[in-house]
Design an enzyme around this catalytic site. Sequence first.
Site, mmCIF file in Angstrom:
data_model
loop_
_atom_site.group_PDB
_atom_site.id
_atom_site.type_symbol
_atom_site.label_atom_id
_atom_site.label_comp_id
_atom_site.label_asym_id
_atom_site.label_seq_id
_atom_site.Cartn_x
_atom_site.Cartn_y
_atom_site.Cartn_z
ATOM 1 N N LYS A 57 12.638 43.570 100.017
ATOM 2 C CA LYS A 57 11.566 43.341 101.042
ATOM 3 C C LYS A 57 11.459 41.816 101.270
ATOM 4 C CE LYS A 57 6.438 44.199 101.151
ATOM 5 N NZ LYS A 57 6.074 42.813 101.721
ATOM 6 N N ARG B 294 6.680 39.616 110.429
ATOM 7 C CA ARG B 294 7.064 40.682 111.001
ATOM 8 C C ARG B 294 7.456 40.439 112.326
ATOM 9 N NH1 ARG B 294 5.618 46.424 109.610
ATOM 10 N NH2 ARG B 294 6.933 47.498 110.706
ATOM 11 N N ARG C 30 2.918 41.972 113.863
ATOM 12 C CA ARG C 30 2.221 43.376 113.290
ATOM 13 C C ARG C 30 0.711 43.518 113.971
ATOM 14 N NH1 ARG C 30 1.169 44.529 107.604
ATOM 15 N NH2 ARG C 30 -0.770 45.041 108.347
ATOM 16 N N PHE D 262 15.298 46.208 110.694
ATOM 17 C CA PHE D 262 15.478 47.220 110.070
ATOM 18 C C PHE D 262 15.211 48.415 110.505
ATOM 19 C CE2 PHE D 262 11.755 44.778 108.557
ATOM 20 C CZ PHE D 262 10.838 45.620 109.073
ATOM 21 N N ARG E 67 0.442 54.080 107.484
ATOM 22 C CA ARG E 67 0.806 53.643 106.137
ATOM 23 C C ARG E 67 1.025 55.159 105.218
ATOM 24 N NH1 ARG E 67 -0.104 48.713 103.560
ATOM 25 N NH2 ARG E 67 -1.477 48.188 104.899
ATOM 26 N N LYS F 281 6.335 50.103 99.389
ATOM 27 C CA LYS F 281 6.909 48.784 98.624
ATOM 28 C C LYS F 281 6.623 48.701 97.366
ATOM 29 C CE LYS F 281 2.405 47.108 100.042
ATOM 30 N NZ LYS F 281 1.674 46.056 100.792
HETATM 31 P P1 ATP Z 1 2.408 42.509 102.209
HETATM 32 O O1 ATP Z 1 1.238 41.728 101.999
HETATM 33 O O2 ATP Z 1 2.614 43.432 101.007
HETATM 34 O O3 ATP Z 1 3.610 42.127 102.775
HETATM 35 P P2 ATP Z 1 1.193 43.711 104.195
HETATM 36 O O4 ATP Z 1 -0.049 44.482 104.130
HETATM 37 O O5 ATP Z 1 1.485 42.707 104.848
HETATM 38 O O6 ATP Z 1 1.965 43.821 102.919
HETATM 39 P P3 ATP Z 1 2.765 46.234 104.404
HETATM 40 O O7 ATP Z 1 2.780 47.037 105.633
HETATM 41 O O8 ATP Z 1 1.680 46.553 103.112
HETATM 42 O O9 ATP Z 1 2.095 44.754 104.926
HETATM 43 O O10 ATP Z 1 4.006 45.995 103.897
HETATM 44 C C1 ATP Z 1 5.088 45.928 104.631
HETATM 45 C C2 ATP Z 1 5.493 44.618 105.174
HETATM 46 O O11 ATP Z 1 6.780 43.950 104.487
HETATM 47 C C3 ATP Z 1 6.177 44.580 106.592
HETATM 48 O O12 ATP Z 1 4.884 44.532 107.512
HETATM 49 C C4 ATP Z 1 7.146 43.704 106.820
HETATM 50 O O13 ATP Z 1 6.527 42.526 107.443
HETATM 51 C C5 ATP Z 1 7.648 43.276 105.427
HETATM 52 N N1 ATP Z 1 9.033 43.834 105.065
HETATM 53 C C6 ATP Z 1 9.754 42.907 104.500
HETATM 54 N N2 ATP Z 1 11.163 43.598 104.493
HETATM 55 C C7 ATP Z 1 10.804 44.710 104.914
HETATM 56 C C8 ATP Z 1 11.971 45.738 104.879
HETATM 57 N N3 ATP Z 1 13.010 45.817 104.562
HETATM 58 N N4 ATP Z 1 11.358 47.148 105.744
HETATM 59 C C9 ATP Z 1 10.078 46.912 106.217
HETATM 60 N N5 ATP Z 1 9.324 45.961 106.273
HETATM 61 C C10 ATP Z 1 9.592 44.800 105.547
#
Ligand code: ATP
Length: 599
Positions: free
Chosen positions: A248, A253, A293, A363, A442, A448
């Site tokens: 991660k 993004r 995003r 990815f 989601r 994650k």
């Molecule tokens: P967080 O604060 O945990 O990053 P979030 O609410 O911003 O969470 P989530 O959708 O819950 O976003 O977590 C996924 C995020 O992690 C994605 O939006 C992306 O930006 C990031 N990310 C990092 N590495 C990866 C990966 N290998 N595959 C997908 N997403 C990834």
Amino acid sequence: MKFSQLASYLQKLENTPKRLEITSILADLIEKLSADEIDKGIYLSLGYLAAEFETEKFNIAEKMMVRILAQAYGVTAAEVQKQYSKSGDLGTVAENLAKKNKKFDLSVNDVHEKLLEIAKIAGSGSQEKKTAASAKLLNQADALSAKYIVRITLSLVRLGFTELTVLDALVQTINGAKDKNLKKKLEDRYRIHPDIGLVAKKVKENGLKGLKNVNMEVGVPVHAQKAQRLESVGEVVEKMGEVWVEQKFDGTRVQLHMDRNKKVKASDSTQQEMFVEEIFGKKSTFLIKTFTRNLEETTHQFPDIVEAAGKQIKADSVILDGEAMGYNRETGEFLPFQETIQRKRKHEVAAFAQQIPLKYMVFDILYLNGKSLVDETLLKRKEILNAVIKGGEKGGGLIEIASHVQTSKAEEISKFWAKTLKDGFEGIMIKKVNSPYEAGARSFTWVKMKKTDKQILGDTVDCVILGYYHGRGARAKFGIGGFLVAIWDEKQNMFKTITKVGSGLKDEDWVKLRELADSISTKEKPKNADIAPKFNCDVWTRPKIVVEIAADELSKSTEHSAGYALRFPRLIKFRTDKSPTDTTTPEEIAQLYNAKFGR
Ligand code: ATP
């Protein structure tokens, strides 16, 4: 439809907080709007002028609106200011001043066109031109229309519903009843082409069949897939079966769009500007854009990704999903999010691009040469991705393909997890190998797991600020000592408070936060927010500032309306990449709480 009729719908919507009522008023509005005006009517009722990702900004501040109202109604600016101080809303001031205007013949389309013209005025003398054009429009409008024209122009329309409520209303117009499948069909299309006006128009024209004409398109951002949380590797194996485990990345993004056959239009201003400035001494004439995003265009932040895309992508057209990470040229190590995000301001991009080089870790691939790939399995999409990016797997280029381990065994996931944390990553992403790309969802196809050593609570929580408190003691000099935060409850259409935050900020950040909050302050409590009187703030703000909060504990609460409270909360960072309705959800909070007890 006359605009004045739309204005009375907007008033009806404003007068009810009840979701079902809002939906049926919207359904009625949708019935009444004709096919050639429905998109504009819907944009205006949501407070903007075109699909959210491409809407024009008015750039009209309150001060300028005071001058506009003075000019429109032949009163002094001081008089407008006086009325504004009393009511706290320039829309209401316009409504009062326009009382003598009774008849307003302009249609929804006419007003939309005029507002678009006003928004587009640029260059020298633009302030005067905007003022004159806005005053002229207001001068013709009846009282209620004037109120909403002012609010739309100031981006202050908040009628308590989102694009998803419009989809609910559309469902009602299709078969008059609630049908879960129908909503999903509409939502799936909206997620891959987030233009609510277009979806409504196609449905209006052709019912469900019209949806066939809402497709993925290069240049139109797709809602990004998001990740669920699981706390243990055991749960992962049980729930997900065969998976890919990836690192991660803690960057930002980036969804990349490229089409070698689409010319850059004059309206693609960021790309034009970028190449006119020739930051990298290169000109490109075909479309390459990046989005967050949150569907916001960020092309100007990533001239280096744009340049690499032209060289490394072997395809006519693609949409890629990935994470941009700053890295240290000497050590090859990735840099934390805060350093990557520094490239935000336009004039600093070139300097930062030299100082902090990027890697774009891709990815996923969502689209190739005119075809959507979202229904292909992850396995198939990765295979395609490997064939499309030159040098992607081996690394070396700016664009790299994220590596993974495929497994269904708990030990292997644990091994990868331990190594990833040792290497300094923030966690792992686990993806089901045979899953489609679920735009905007989601679900448990993406999970994650983040490191939890420093904080007892399994994850940070994204919240929105509702207001702040004047500081006492040492912080009194900043005028701010703490702030109230909430999460968005989509089902109840309501912001729910979860904690007061008073730490995690450096002195200068307190000052910055106060200035930011003051610039969006309101006289009244934010609408659509459930706040117990004991948490009343000294200064209320519009719910706009999204922050990421870490805490030591999550407990049940009878005082905070979320039903839970974060204990010992501290600010981790500002989440400028998230919108206020994109906070951690009530369901996720419940999951975090249950995880604590291993439920
Ligand atoms: P967080 O604060 O945990 O990053 P979030 O609410 O911003 O969470 P989530 O959708 O819950 O976003 O977590 C996924 C995020 O992690 C994605 O939006 C992306 O930006 C990031 N990310 C990092 N590495 C990866 C990966 N290998 N595959 C997908 N997403 C990834």
